[in-house]
Design a protein around this motif. Structure first.
Motif: not given
Length: 319
Positions: A76-82, A103-104
């Motif tokens: 899964f991906n961990i996408v962090e905004f800011g 994860f990426t």
């Protein structure tokens, strides 16, 4: 990805709009140039600024529980905004790695300096982490990920949702929702309503760091729009209203004055004691969190809280 020219053009347009409005204002999104990001890192170190310590505690002590609550299997991906400098997120990534999660990590920030600091922080703390940082706009990355079958955990940390009015928060969350697939999750930092004195000190600190953070907006106008603002002719004021949970921050003109911007080819006028609104920071009740999630098409899975119950990282999923 937005170019520097595009960002400066939007900044110029927003400064003109804000300084010619009946009630003057500047958008808080412009706090975070490289200088502003450095000052905000100092704010996060202040003992009065509890959100950082509270969220740090949650990441340090409850990341394993967060992973279990995700119920992801496989990659899964961990996408962090800011993403900032990653000081808190590294503990989440470390716990996930120790638990064997695959994860990426895709951090996104408007500041290249913040991304550079984050890469150093994360790789030193979690060696070998699969990381693909991006500098620029959240929604460019959301669009890129929309065609992938890999599930995503989106992070919107630090209580940033509190910087948006209800309408703007809803517009942002609906965009997040539209870019998410069924099964994707959103983990969002949300500051909770509490003793008003605790909140007030966090946003009007005795060290003058929050004032410097706001004054940097004026310095940025001087630098990027070739203006001649006298910073010593402005002050800073912040007020918390416990009835609606809103902190509002302002710059205050100390005298009748004007300044000129060469880039905008315009002169702006201020009355003595005139206010320039710079930031909203809203604190939520649990009822308010449930209502916000439902209106944006999410359901709340779990609220992870610090020991004082000052702050929550609220895990949502798309309905």
């Amino acid at each position: 990805m937005a170019t520097t020219t595009t960002i400066q053009s939007a900044f110029a347009q927003d400064v003109r709009k804000g300084f010619t409005a009946k009630n003057k204002h500047l958008s808080s999104k412009y706090f975070y140039d490289d200088a502003g990001s450095r000052i905000f890192m100092e704010i996060m170190k202040m003992p009065e600024y509890y959100p950082t310590a509270c969220e740090f505690e949650i990441m340090l002590q409850q990341s394993a529980q967060i992973l279990k609550q995700l119920q992801f299997t496989g990659q899964f991906n961990i996408v962090e905004f800011g993403s900032g400098d990653g000081a808190k997120t590294k503990h989440l990534l470390n716990a996930f790695t120790k638990a064997g999660a695959q994860f990426t990590y895709i951090p996104i920030d408007i500041s290249q300096e913040a991304i550079d600091a984050l890469q150093d922080n994360i790789t030193a703390f979690v060696p070998g982490v699969d990381m693909q940082p991006r500098t620029g706009d959240y929604f460019d990355v959301l669009e890129e990920l929309s065609g992938s079958a890999i599930p995503n955990l989106f992070l919107f940390m630090g209580g940033n949702i509190g910087n948006y009015s209800h309408d703007d928060a809803m517009a942002l969350l609906l965009k997040f929702n539209a870019g998410m697939k069924p099964g994707d999750k959103l983990l969002m930092g949300i500051d909770l309503q509490k003793n008003p004195r605790i909140v007030q000190l966090a946003y009007d600190d005795p060290h003058g760091i929050t004032k410097a953070f706001n004054m940097n907006l004026l310095q940025r106008i001087n630098n990027e729009l070739e203006a001649d603002i006298s910073l010593d002719q402005f002050d800073f004021y912040s007020n918390y209203n416990p009835k609606n949970g809103e902190v509002n921050s302002f710059l205050v003109s100390l005298k009748k004055q004007h300044f000129h911007s060469t880039v905008l080819n315009e002169t702006f006028f201020f009355e003595k004691d005139e206010l320039v609104w710079t930031e909203l920071s809203k604190k939520y009740s649990f009822t308010g969190i449930e209502s916000l999630a439902k209106e944006a098409g999410f359901k709340v899975n779990h609220n992870f809280m610090d020991c004082k119950h000052y702050f929550t990282d609220s895990l949502w999923e798309k309905m």
